[in-house]
Design an enzyme around this catalytic site. Sequence first.
Site, PDB file in Angstrom:
ATOM      1  N   TRP A   1       3.224   2.594  -0.863  1.00 19.18           N
ATOM      2  CA  TRP A   1       2.684   1.640  -1.812  1.00 19.18           C
ATOM      3  C   TRP A   1       3.804   1.359  -2.821  1.00 19.18           C
ATOM      4  O   TRP A   1       4.119   2.208  -3.663  1.00 19.18           O
ATOM      5  CB  TRP A   1       1.488   2.228  -2.545  1.00 19.18           C
ATOM      6  CG  TRP A   1       0.154   2.249  -1.895  1.00 19.18           C
ATOM      7  CD1 TRP A   1      -0.978   1.663  -2.398  1.00 19.18           C
ATOM      8  CD2 TRP A   1      -0.286   2.924  -0.702  1.00 19.18           C
ATOM      9  NE1 TRP A   1      -2.065   1.924  -1.579  1.00 19.18           N
ATOM     10  CE2 TRP A   1      -1.668   2.687  -0.525  1.00 19.18           C
ATOM     11  CE3 TRP A   1       0.385   3.700   0.266  1.00 19.18           C
ATOM     12  CZ2 TRP A   1      -2.392   3.198   0.537  1.00 19.18           C
ATOM     13  CZ3 TRP A   1      -0.335   4.202   1.335  1.00 19.18           C
ATOM     14  CH2 TRP A   1      -1.699   3.950   1.471  1.00 19.18           C
TER      15      TRP A   1
ATOM     16  N   ILE B   1       5.302  -0.916   4.595  1.00 25.83           N
ATOM     17  CA  ILE B   1       5.284  -1.159   3.149  1.00 25.83           C
ATOM     18  C   ILE B   1       3.975  -1.816   2.767  1.00 25.83           C
ATOM     19  O   ILE B   1       3.566  -2.816   3.372  1.00 25.83           O
ATOM     20  CB  ILE B   1       6.453  -2.076   2.725  1.00 25.83           C
ATOM     21  CG1 ILE B   1       7.800  -1.389   2.982  1.00 25.83           C
ATOM     22  CG2 ILE B   1       6.317  -2.495   1.258  1.00 25.83           C
ATOM     23  CD1 ILE B   1       8.075  -0.179   2.131  1.00 25.83           C
ATOM     24  N   LYS B   2       3.322  -1.255   1.744  1.00 21.17           N
ATOM     25  CA  LYS B   2       2.143  -1.904   1.170  1.00 21.17           C
ATOM     26  C   LYS B   2       2.534  -2.521  -0.163  1.00 21.17           C
ATOM     27  O   LYS B   2       3.146  -1.861  -1.008  1.00 21.17           O
ATOM     28  CB  LYS B   2       1.001  -0.923   0.952  1.00 21.17           C
ATOM     29  CG  LYS B   2      -0.242  -1.614   0.364  1.00 21.17           C
ATOM     30  CD  LYS B   2      -1.220  -0.630  -0.257  1.00 21.17           C
ATOM     31  CE  LYS B   2      -2.363  -1.394  -0.913  1.00 21.17           C
ATOM     32  NZ  LYS B   2      -3.262  -0.537  -1.712  1.00 21.17           N
ATOM     33  N   GLN B   3       2.173  -3.789  -0.351  1.00 23.71           N
ATOM     34  CA  GLN B   3       2.554  -4.497  -1.581  1.00 23.71           C
ATOM     35  C   GLN B   3       1.448  -5.461  -1.993  1.00 23.71           C
ATOM     36  O   GLN B   3       0.718  -5.992  -1.146  1.00 23.71           O
ATOM     37  CB  GLN B   3       3.863  -5.273  -1.352  1.00 23.71           C
ATOM     38  CG  GLN B   3       4.447  -5.952  -2.570  1.00 23.71           C
ATOM     39  CD  GLN B   3       4.664  -4.988  -3.733  1.00 23.71           C
ATOM     40  OE1 GLN B   3       3.797  -4.852  -4.589  1.00 23.71           O
ATOM     41  NE2 GLN B   3       5.809  -4.319  -3.725  1.00 23.71           N
TER      42      GLN B   3
END
Length: 350
Positions: A199, A236-238
């Site tokens: 995150w 990837i968390k965005q």
Amino acid sequence: MASITASLSAETEALLQHECKTIGKDLIHRPGPDFLDRCFVPSNRTPQVIRSLGQLYNHGRLAGTGYMSILPVDQGIEHTAGASFGPNPMYFDPENIIRLAVEGGCNAVATTFGTFGTVARKYAHKIPFLVKINHNELLTYPNKFDQVLFGSVEEAWNLGATAVGATIYFGSEESNRQLVEIAQAFERAHELGMATVLWCYARNNAFKTADKDYHVAADLTGQANHLGVTIQADIIKQKLPETNGGFSALKFGKTHPAMYDTLSSDHPIDLTRYQVANCYMGRIGLINSGGESKGATDRDEAIRTAIINKRAGGQGLISGRKAFQRPFAEGVELLNAIQDVYLDDAITLA
């Protein structure tokens, strides 16, 4: 497609017909059934890690597409349990969290050591576990914003986890410590054969001004993504970008005119394409967060976010509150509506 376009109203043409002229789609490593073969088999990831990634990409309704839908429920710590589960108290019971992910056709469920620990033997073989190893808790008074470890990578492995997840608050006073902690944790997770999800959140009070919130600026979030892939996050968390020009407005960092003139625009797909570019041009998958629940508009907003992510070159959504803060069957329906965007071949890379 008809039910999807009906949800977008006036934005339909802008989102579905947009052609990205900033960073061309030919530069993007596209999601697809062969994504792991193209982007991870040549890498330094071990066969065990690639197997774990295969479990994530090949489960649920989106299995084999190169896209993913993840249910995240760590808000009981991040936002307090009462505030998170008050709208639907059944989710105080951890098993219902796992049931929602299973019946909602998700690729994985992301939640806490405690939640998985209560039901691990019943569900570890039914859906991939993504254990969130650090959290920001809000019982400290006055509140502070710092991600602290709640357990070890070894404990996640013993729970049967396919992957570990963590948050770094890039830009915060504590970010250097978090960066070292999570880089070490991800190294250990890879040694044990687990995948890693980061995150990548920008967090600093100075990032929010009187007229704009640069926590969701494409340039700041893009750089956070780039730091995340540097410590070898596999996904990837965005948050979805809503603006740009954070570095320039706040007068820090390093910039180039091309960041704003040619590599992006004010269109949400172009802003998100810049986030994808900072994930090694899509070699590392970008999943965007679904955001808070606002009630009646949740389904429309979730579909909109999924379309933006998919057309930008992202690999899916990680949506929690919009699903679990409503009746169970409606939560399943909302998760399926998100997944339908990624299953629709007519929605293509911009």
